[in-house]
Design a protein around this motif. Structure first.
Motif, PDB file in Angstrom:
ATOM      1  N   THR A   1      23.858  46.709  26.216  1.00 14.57           N
ATOM      2  CA  THR A   1      24.697  47.020  27.363  1.00 14.57           C
ATOM      3  C   THR A   1      25.325  45.748  27.890  1.00 14.57           C
ATOM      4  N   ARG A   2      26.361  45.898  28.683  1.00 17.98           N
ATOM      5  CA  ARG A   2      27.082  44.744  29.220  1.00 17.98           C
ATOM      6  C   ARG A   2      27.414  45.004  30.678  1.00 17.98           C
ATOM      7  N   PHE A   3      27.132  44.015  31.525  1.00 18.64           N
ATOM      8  CA  PHE A   3      27.507  44.094  32.930  1.00 18.64           C
ATOM      9  C   PHE A   3      28.820  43.329  33.107  1.00 18.64           C
ATOM     10  N   SER A   4      29.853  44.037  33.483  1.00 13.89           N
ATOM     11  CA  SER A   4      31.199  43.456  33.479  1.00 13.89           C
ATOM     12  C   SER A   4      31.788  43.244  34.863  1.00 13.89           C
ATOM     13  N   GLU A   5      30.988  43.417  35.916  1.00 20.71           N
ATOM     14  CA  GLU A   5      31.525  43.311  37.275  1.00 20.71           C
ATOM     15  C   GLU A   5      32.087  41.916  37.548  1.00 20.71           C
ATOM     16  N   LEU A   6      31.416  40.895  37.063  1.00 18.13           N
ATOM     17  CA  LEU A   6      31.884  39.528  37.310  1.00 18.13           C
ATOM     18  C   LEU A   6      33.221  39.276  36.618  1.00 18.13           C
ATOM     19  N   TYR A   7      33.349  39.752  35.371  1.00 18.83           N
ATOM     20  CA  TYR A   7      34.614  39.588  34.671  1.00 18.83           C
ATOM     21  C   TYR A   7      35.735  40.347  35.392  1.00 18.83           C
ATOM     22  N   SER A   8      35.428  41.520  35.876  1.00 20.15           N
ATOM     23  CA  SER A   8      36.424  42.305  36.615  1.00 20.15           C
ATOM     24  C   SER A   8      36.884  41.561  37.872  1.00 20.15           C
ATOM     25  N   TYR A   9      35.943  40.868  38.501  1.00 18.68           N
ATOM     26  CA  TYR A   9      36.278  40.094  39.704  1.00 18.68           C
ATOM     27  C   TYR A   9      37.255  38.978  39.343  1.00 18.68           C
ATOM     28  N   TYR A  10      36.964  38.249  38.277  1.00 21.73           N
ATOM     29  CA  TYR A  10      37.853  37.158  37.866  1.00 21.73           C
ATOM     30  C   TYR A  10      39.209  37.692  37.409  1.00 21.73           C
ATOM     31  N   LYS A  11      39.208  38.825  36.736  1.00 18.78           N
ATOM     32  CA  LYS A  11      40.474  39.401  36.267  1.00 18.78           C
ATOM     33  C   LYS A  11      41.343  39.834  37.445  1.00 18.78           C
ATOM     34  N   LYS A  12      40.704  40.380  38.454  1.00 22.71           N
ATOM     35  CA  LYS A  12      41.445  40.785  39.649  1.00 22.71           C
ATOM     36  C   LYS A  12      42.107  39.578  40.304  1.00 22.71           C
ATOM     37  N   GLN A  13      41.386  38.454  40.335  1.00 17.80           N
ATOM     38  CA  GLN A  13      41.960  37.235  40.898  1.00 17.80           C
ATOM     39  C   GLN A  13      43.123  36.731  40.054  1.00 17.80           C
ATOM     40  N   ALA A  14      42.975  36.794  38.736  1.00 22.94           N
ATOM     41  CA  ALA A  14      44.023  36.303  37.848  1.00 22.94           C
ATOM     42  C   ALA A  14      45.272  37.167  37.909  1.00 22.94           C
ATOM     43  N   ASP A  15      45.096  38.460  38.175  1.00 20.86           N
ATOM     44  CA  ASP A  15      46.234  39.382  38.246  1.00 20.86           C
ATOM     45  C   ASP A  15      47.014  39.248  39.549  1.00 20.86           C
ATOM     46  N   ASP A  16      46.403  38.653  40.575  1.00 21.51           N
ATOM     47  CA  ASP A  16      47.081  38.428  41.861  1.00 21.51           C
ATOM     48  C   ASP A  16      47.859  37.121  41.748  1.00 21.51           C
ATOM     49  N   GLU A  17      49.186  37.216  41.576  1.00 21.08           N
ATOM     50  CA  GLU A  17      50.004  36.048  41.273  1.00 21.08           C
ATOM     51  C   GLU A  17      49.886  34.961  42.335  1.00 21.08           C
ATOM     52  N   ALA A  18      50.002  35.336  43.593  1.00 20.97           N
ATOM     53  CA  ALA A  18      49.951  34.342  44.668  1.00 20.97           C
ATOM     54  C   ALA A  18      48.583  33.658  44.713  1.00 20.97           C
ATOM     55  N   GLN A  19      47.539  34.469  44.605  1.00 19.34           N
ATOM     56  CA  GLN A  19      46.183  33.929  44.665  1.00 19.34           C
ATOM     57  C   GLN A  19      45.900  33.035  43.453  1.00 19.34           C
ATOM     58  N   PHE A  20      46.394  33.458  42.272  1.00 18.58           N
ATOM     59  CA  PHE A  20      46.138  32.686  41.066  1.00 18.58           C
ATOM     60  C   PHE A  20      46.892  31.365  41.092  1.00 18.58           C
ATOM     61  N   ASN A  21      48.148  31.374  41.543  1.00 24.57           N
ATOM     62  CA  ASN A  21      48.912  30.138  41.640  1.00 24.57           C
ATOM     63  C   ASN A  21      48.245  29.149  42.584  1.00 24.57           C
ATOM     64  N   ALA A  22      47.690  29.687  43.672  1.00 25.35           N
ATOM     65  CA  ALA A  22      46.982  28.824  44.616  1.00 25.35           C
ATOM     66  C   ALA A  22      45.736  28.219  43.966  1.00 25.35           C
ATOM     67  N   LYS A  23      45.073  29.032  43.154  1.00 26.94           N
ATOM     68  CA  LYS A  23      43.878  28.548  42.465  1.00 26.94           C
ATOM     69  C   LYS A  23      44.241  27.442  41.479  1.00 26.94           C
ATOM     70  N   VAL A  24      45.324  27.647  40.713  1.00 33.22           N
ATOM     71  CA  VAL A  24      45.761  26.643  39.751  1.00 33.22           C
ATOM     72  C   VAL A  24      46.136  25.348  40.464  1.00 33.22           C
ATOM     73  N   ALA A  25      46.847  25.470  41.583  1.00 26.75           N
ATOM     74  CA  ALA A  25      47.230  24.279  42.345  1.00 26.75           C
ATOM     75  C   ALA A  25      45.990  23.521  42.812  1.00 26.75           C
ATOM     76  N   GLY A  26      44.965  24.266  43.221  1.00 27.01           N
ATOM     77  CA  GLY A  26      43.726  23.639  43.658  1.00 27.01           C
ATOM     78  C   GLY A  26      43.024  22.912  42.517  1.00 27.01           C
ATOM     79  N   LEU A  27      43.018  23.538  41.336  1.00 27.46           N
ATOM     80  CA  LEU A  27      42.385  22.916  40.177  1.00 27.46           C
ATOM     81  C   LEU A  27      43.130  21.660  39.749  1.00 27.46           C
ATOM     82  N   ILE A  28      44.456  21.694  39.831  1.00 28.78           N
ATOM     83  CA  ILE A  28      45.250  20.513  39.492  1.00 28.78           C
ATOM     84  C   ILE A  28      44.950  19.383  40.470  1.00 28.78           C
ATOM     85  N   ALA A  29      44.829  19.742  41.749  1.00 25.34           N
ATOM     86  CA  ALA A  29      44.530  18.733  42.766  1.00 25.34           C
ATOM     87  C   ALA A  29      43.158  18.104  42.528  1.00 25.34           C
ATOM     88  N   VAL A  30      42.198  18.937  42.190  1.00 26.31           N
ATOM     89  CA  VAL A  30      40.851  18.435  41.918  1.00 26.31           C
ATOM     90  C   VAL A  30      40.867  17.506  40.704  1.00 26.31           C
TER      91      VAL A  30
END
Length: 512
Positions: A384-413
């Motif tokens: 069996t596989r628990f996929s809730e965590l992957y679904s959470y990350y996918k939801k974040q990646a599908d949100d363009e504004a939220q994902f762009n902000a995340k990428v900007a943060g990673l670049i800054a770091v």
């Protein structure tokens, strides 16, 4: 996640994967197989991990190998040992009996070759195999073996092992050993290198400065001795013989190389060490003295391994073909029943006719199904596989504004790290939503473990990376999406996230 247990002479295995993409699964196995009672009537199954080599890693094939060894006819994994593992008539007992038969070295070549499945010549390397494996053929300065004198008897098969040291000109011969089919030593001489010794290589060669004191025998001398014992028709046996023949500067085309004869179980380009083959097929520990290798011991071992293979046929000791096939199909052919619990798209891809397939829509549903299946006596393997965590990350990646902000943060770091080398700045806070998800995953795993029968083995594979983010960044670069971030910066972030996504942890334990 995988689980194996011993309970009323039954065993079960459960495998589970979380925090990963589609290629991750969870499984439970419950094979009805008897165990060796080697630790008393109340013996418990136990996982013993072997000390890993530096920077060594496992892959999903290694985990599959563990499951097939427990439930099918696979080879014992090199990274873990399961105490009280069930008896395997097809391989373990068969190899043990065959080994004891050949270990005495009491037969002649004529006696040995009677009623063989394939002639001895079948196992010798072809010219192409020799070329592909670095054999020096017809090299300048090399001497070649000669045809045997007409009407004379000669050794049809001998085993060779050499020891080398490092000189100012590279590796040079310091000891040469030949043994016959009965294990009797035909030649064993120390050799003085032609050039100044830089490193005696004692850890491996066993050669010390004291051993070579007073030695006057040179390479030319042992070449002459060798050519009196090994003729063109003689089958020469050894482990990675290309190195020995190179040190001897001798060309000989009729060879059996145990490093090639016994294919590495991983199916990779690597060759198994002689000590590994000796342990696996001869149940013998070699090269354990701490004073370096013993060329007599190594030559005898290579001979015995070759004879074992020749007597039992080409398929003996070969990695099973199921290493490259669907795990559920392999288990089915071994008479094992599996329950496969996953998202419907994954279930369709991996399910087989003999498995019980349960498409699910949530982790709660997957947990509920798995909890029931692990208790069924007729089910040997549960995934069996628990996929809730992957679904959470996918939801974040599908949100363009939220994902762009995340990428900007990673670049800054990343920029901050490059300027200050402050690795602590890479630590990010965990959101309340993510904390809840991780808490629920932990609870499900704990409850599933608690529901396992006694002596059940649990295998838990969990990834560390944000695979959804990796996919989204790849798409951004491919489609050249408009973004305020420089392409070079995005590539660096992708490399970092991809490196994290390639790493996972595997936990293996037995329920007591």
């Amino acid at each position: 996640m995988a689980s194996q247990h011993q309970h009323n002479n039954k065993a079960a295995t459960t495998a589970f994967n979380e925090e990963t993409e589609d290629d991750n699964l969870e499984t439970t196995v419950n094979p009805k197989a008897k165990f060796y009672d080697i630790y008393g009537p109340e013996a418990k199954a136990e996982v013993v991990f072997k000390t890993p080599e530096a920077k060594s890693t496992l892959n999903l094939q290694d985990v599959q190998g563990l499951v097939t060894w427990v439930l099918s006819d696979g080879f014992m994994p090199p990274w873990v040992f399961i105490k009280t593992k069930r008896k395997r008539k097809e391989i373990d007992s068969q190899e043990s009996n065959q080994t004891s038969e050949l270990g005495n070295f009491s037969h002649s070549f004529e006696e040995f070759t009677k009623d063989l499945p394939f002639p001895v010549a079948y196992y010798t390397l072809t010219t192409k195999q020799q070329e592909d494996n670095g054999y020096a053929l017809n090299q300048p300065g090399f001497v070649s073996t000669l045809p045997s004198p007409s009407g004379s008897s000669f050794h049809e098969i001998v085993a060779l092992d050499c020891e080398m040291c490092v000189t100012s000109e590279g590796f040079e011969l310091t000891r040469v050993t030949l043994v016959d089919i009965k294990g009797q030593v035909l030649l064993d001489k120390l050799v003085k290198p032609s050039n100044a010794i830089v490193d005696y290589n004692t850890r491996f060669s066993g050669i010390t400065p004291e051993m070579l004191d007073g030695v006057t025998i040179r390479l030319k001398d042992v070449q002459e001795d060798f050519l009196k014992l090994v003729y063109k028709e003689t089958v020469l046996v050894g482990h990675s013989l290309e190195n020995d023949l190179l040190a001897l500067k001798i060309s000989h085309n009729t060879v059996i190389d145990t490093a090639i004869l016994y294919q590495n179980p991983t199916g990779r380009i690597y060759k198994s060490a002689l000590r590994v083959l000796a342990k696996r097929f001869l149940s013998r520990d070699i090269q354990q003295s701490g004073n370096g290798h013993d060329s007599i011991e190594d030559a005898k071992t290579a001979m015995e391994l070759a004879l074992l293979k020749i007597k039992n046929g080409p398929d003996f000791g070969s990695p099973p073909s199921f290493m490259r096939r669907k795990l559920l199909s392999v288990l089915s052919e071994s008479g094992k029943t599996a329950s496969f619990i996953d998202d419907i798209s994954i279930a369709k891809r991996y399910a087989s006719e003999s498995s019980h397939t349960f498409p699910v829509c949530s982790d709660d549903e997957a947990f509920s199904k798995a909890k029931k299946e692990v208790r069924k006596d007729r089910v040997h393997f549960v995934w069996t596989r628990f996929s809730e965590l992957y679904s959470y990350y996918k939801k974040q990646a599908d949100d363009e504004a939220q994902f762009n902000a995340k990428v900007a943060g990673l670049i800054a770091v990343q920029t901050c790290q490059e300027k200050t080398a402050n690795k602590n700045s890479a630590k990010s806070s965990i959101s309340p939503e993510l904390k809840e998800i991780l808490t629920r995953i932990n609870s499900r795993v704990s409850k599933l473990y608690a529901s396992l029968p006694t002596n059940a083995m649990l295998i838990l594979c969990t990834g560390h990376g944000d695979i959804a983010a990796v996919h989204r960044l790849r798409k951004m670069l491919t489609e050249q999406n408009k973004t305020n971030a420089p392409r070079e910066a995005i590539v660096k972030v992708l490399e970092e996230l991809q490196a994290q996504a390639e790493v996972a942890l595997c936990f293996v334990g037995v329920k007591h």
